[in-house]
Design an enzyme around this catalytic site. Structure first.
Site, short mmCIF file in Angstrom:
data_model
loop_
_atom_site.label_atom_id
_atom_site.label_comp_id
_atom_site.label_asym_id
_atom_site.label_seq_id
_atom_site.Cartn_x
_atom_site.Cartn_y
_atom_site.Cartn_z
N ARG A 14 3.93 -10.76 -0.62
CA ARG A 14 5.24 -11.62 -0.51
C ARG A 14 5.74 -10.90 1.27
O ARG A 14 6.22 -11.52 2.22
CB ARG A 14 6.02 -12.49 -0.86
CG ARG A 14 6.88 -13.30 -0.11
CD ARG A 14 8.36 -13.82 -1.27
NE ARG A 14 9.27 -14.41 -0.10
CZ ARG A 14 9.04 -16.25 0.14
NH1 ARG A 14 8.47 -16.72 -0.59
NH2 ARG A 14 10.06 -16.36 0.84
N HIS A 43 -9.45 5.92 -21.13
CA HIS A 43 -9.72 7.39 -20.03
C HIS A 43 -10.11 6.49 -18.84
O HIS A 43 -10.93 6.46 -18.42
CB HIS A 43 -10.44 8.05 -20.44
CG HIS A 43 -9.12 9.97 -20.46
ND1 HIS A 43 -9.54 10.50 -18.76
CD2 HIS A 43 -9.22 10.83 -20.55
CE1 HIS A 43 -9.16 11.56 -18.43
NE2 HIS A 43 -8.71 11.71 -19.65
N THR A 55 -9.98 19.19 -14.01
CA THR A 55 -8.93 18.24 -15.19
C THR A 55 -8.29 17.05 -14.80
O THR A 55 -8.90 17.11 -13.30
CB THR A 55 -7.21 19.36 -15.59
OG1 THR A 55 -7.17 18.14 -16.64
CG2 THR A 55 -6.59 19.08 -14.92
N HIS A 113 39.44 -1.29 6.11
CA HIS A 113 39.68 -1.46 4.83
C HIS A 113 39.49 -2.93 4.91
O HIS A 113 39.90 -4.15 4.79
CB HIS A 113 41.08 -1.93 4.82
CG HIS A 113 41.79 0.00 4.75
ND1 HIS A 113 41.49 0.68 3.54
CD2 HIS A 113 41.47 0.37 5.89
CE1 HIS A 113 41.89 2.06 3.88
NE2 HIS A 113 42.43 2.03 5.10
N SER A 149 19.88 -24.37 5.31
CA SER A 149 20.42 -24.98 4.14
C SER A 149 19.93 -26.13 3.96
O SER A 149 19.88 -26.56 4.39
CB SER A 149 21.94 -24.46 4.14
OG SER A 149 22.31 -25.30 3.02
N SER A 184 3.15 8.83 -16.65
CA SER A 184 2.20 8.13 -16.31
C SER A 184 2.59 6.49 -15.61
O SER A 184 2.16 6.48 -14.37
CB SER A 184 0.82 7.84 -16.27
OG SER A 184 0.21 7.75 -16.15
#
Length: 487
Positions: free
Chosen positions: A23, A89, A114, A162, A292, A337
């Protein structure tokens, strides 16, 4: 059942898709975290490794290298999925899939490496590229807001502390508060990107033992291998020490700056939502846009609301790498992971969305000076009381007597506003009181809103010239045109 493409479209609608991609997010950021980018980068990393190993004397042929080069994007995703289902894997599944289309190179693919050689190094490439996508977008937002601030540098507006009326500021000066936060984010994102290093060629526990064996104990060749692959991947430096993975604190640094960006945008868009309620400033509203379903007169600030909604999500994502880094036992555990698959991608996708949305907002902000002026006129008389006292004293009046007069008149005016719902008539009362006749002719100048904004216009000019525009210089030529939102 519908056939062909229609059936596939129906099937797609029957499965959950992340709205971050389906989206909102840009195609570029969506691709950056795509499977194709990920697995294509794995193959390139295997190629870099083989090229570097060959250049350092390992028995790898030109034919094997060429075969790998020819099949970098020839990925059989169906075969890879079947291999992963069988092997459980993901890396070995793609080793086998790559080897299937590179039979001559099969023996040397992933040599000495690795899984984290491709996994972690790819993540670092994707993070770097993600920052490179975000930074021009952030610069564009800053540039658009800087133009807005410059345009309205002198327009007085009621300040709030404020969320109560306070001293005046200007529309441009308020915008500079937003820009200053975003400039800090720009610096933070640049720093986080530039601090990224490559994991490099480190082996199963980070000791490079497998590569030392391949090169028969030649430490200099192992170091050169690490340097060569790092350079091929476009990094200037690699982390000197790693476990099996690069330190997960890196992910904390990355998501921290994105979360901070989220906080900045949330604050900006909250201000815009409040200003929209006051009818002083509005975000863009399309000709046929519906505010709306029930109240056709409404002009909801839905873009700003979207930014706030997604920024909240972005700010929470930093908790994931914080917790992940804290529980990485020794050289690594695999409980990082699955979590990282979600939080890293979502952080960049979310940041991408809110920057695009904020750019759209900043390019179409609408200011209503008459509404702003009316609100100033409602509050300014009370703020001008000190100026009136000073003017009366200069005209020969007694400060204490003047103070008491103003106290009484201001309370009467406040009662009209609060109890009767009327306009602030404090100045009318001052004009009607003979006591203030010595300064009646000065009242208009004493109530000039521009005299209450201090150095706001000068601050805007200096800030934009000395801090903002210079920060955008690296992004000149990348500002692009206006952005349209699909939804």
């Amino acid at each position: 059942m519908p056939a062909g493409g229609s059936r596939r479209a129906e099937d797609a609608m029957a499965r959950y898709r992340s709205p971050l991609v389906s989206r909102y997010a840009s195609a570029e950021m969506g691709f950056n975290f795509s499977e194709r980018k990920k697995f294509g980068t794995w193959r390139r990393l295997w190629l870099y490794l083989a090229q570097a190993e060959k250049s350092l004397g390992l028995p790898i042929t030109d034919e094997q290298i060429q075969e790998m080069e020819a099949n970098l994007d020839n990925i059989d995703f169906k075969m890879a999925a079947e291999e992963e289902k069988k092997l459980r894997h993901d890396v070995m599944a793609h080793v086998h899939t790559f080897a299937h289309c590179c039979p001559k190179a099969a023996a040397i693919i992933h040599l000495g490496a690795t899984s984290c050689y491709v996994g972690d190094n790819t993540d670092l490439i994707v993070l770097r590229d993600g920052f490179n996508l975000l930074l021009p977008k952030l610069a564009r937002v800053i540039s658009r807001l800087a133009d807005f601030a410059e345009k309205y540098a002198d327009l007085p507006t009621l300040g709030f502390t404020h969320y109560q009326p306070a001293q005046l500021t200007t529309v441009g000066k308020r915008c500079c508060l937003w820009i200053q936060d975003l400039c800090m984010d720009l610096q933070n994102l640049e720093r986080a990107r530039d601090d990224l290093r490559f994991r490099g060629v480190k082996g199963t526990t980070g000791t490079q033992a497998s590569f030392l064996q391949l090169f028969e104990g030649d430490h200099s060749k192992v170091e050169e291998l690490d340097r060569l692959v790092t350079a091929k991947a476009g990094f200037k430096r690699a982390y000197m020490v790693t476990g099996q993975t690069y330190s997960r604190k890196v992910d904390i640094e990355v998501l921290s700056v994105l979360a901070s960006l989220g906080a900045s945008i949330h604050k900006i868009c909250t201000d815009i939502r409040l200003l929209a309620n006051l009818k002083e400033i509005e975000e863009p509203f399309e000709k046929d846009q519906i505010g709306s379903s029930a109240m056709p007169y409404k002009r909801n600030p839905m873009r700003s609301e979207r930014c706030c909604s997604l920024a909240r999500h972005l700010m929470t994502l930093v908790l994931d790498p914080l917790q992940t880094a804290s529980v990485q036992w020794f050289e690594r555990t695999l409980d990082d992971s699955a979590n990282r698959r979600v939080c890293l991608a979502e952080a960049f996708l979310t940041a991408d969305i809110i920057l695009s949305t904020l750019q759209n907002i900043s390019e179409g902000l609408v200011v209503y000076p008459k509404v702003i002026e009316r609100r100033i006129r409602q509050e300014l008389p009370f703020m001008a009381t000190e100026n009136i006292i000073m003017a009366m004293v200069k005209a020969g009046g007694n400060r204490q007597d003047c103070h008491e007069k103003i106290r009484v008149l201001s309370q009467q005016a406040a009662a009209v506003v609060k109890q009767e719902g009327g306009d602030n008539d404090f100045i009318t009362r001052v004009r009607a009181d003979p006591y203030f006749s010595p300064i009646h002719k000065q009242l208009e100048s004493l109530l000039d809103p521009s005299s209450f904004t201090g150095r706001a216009p000068q601050q805007v000019a200096k800030f934009l010239k000395e801090e903002v525009r210079p920060a955008l210089i690296p992004y000149q030529g990348k500002m692009g045109g206006k952005i349209e939102l699909a939804l």
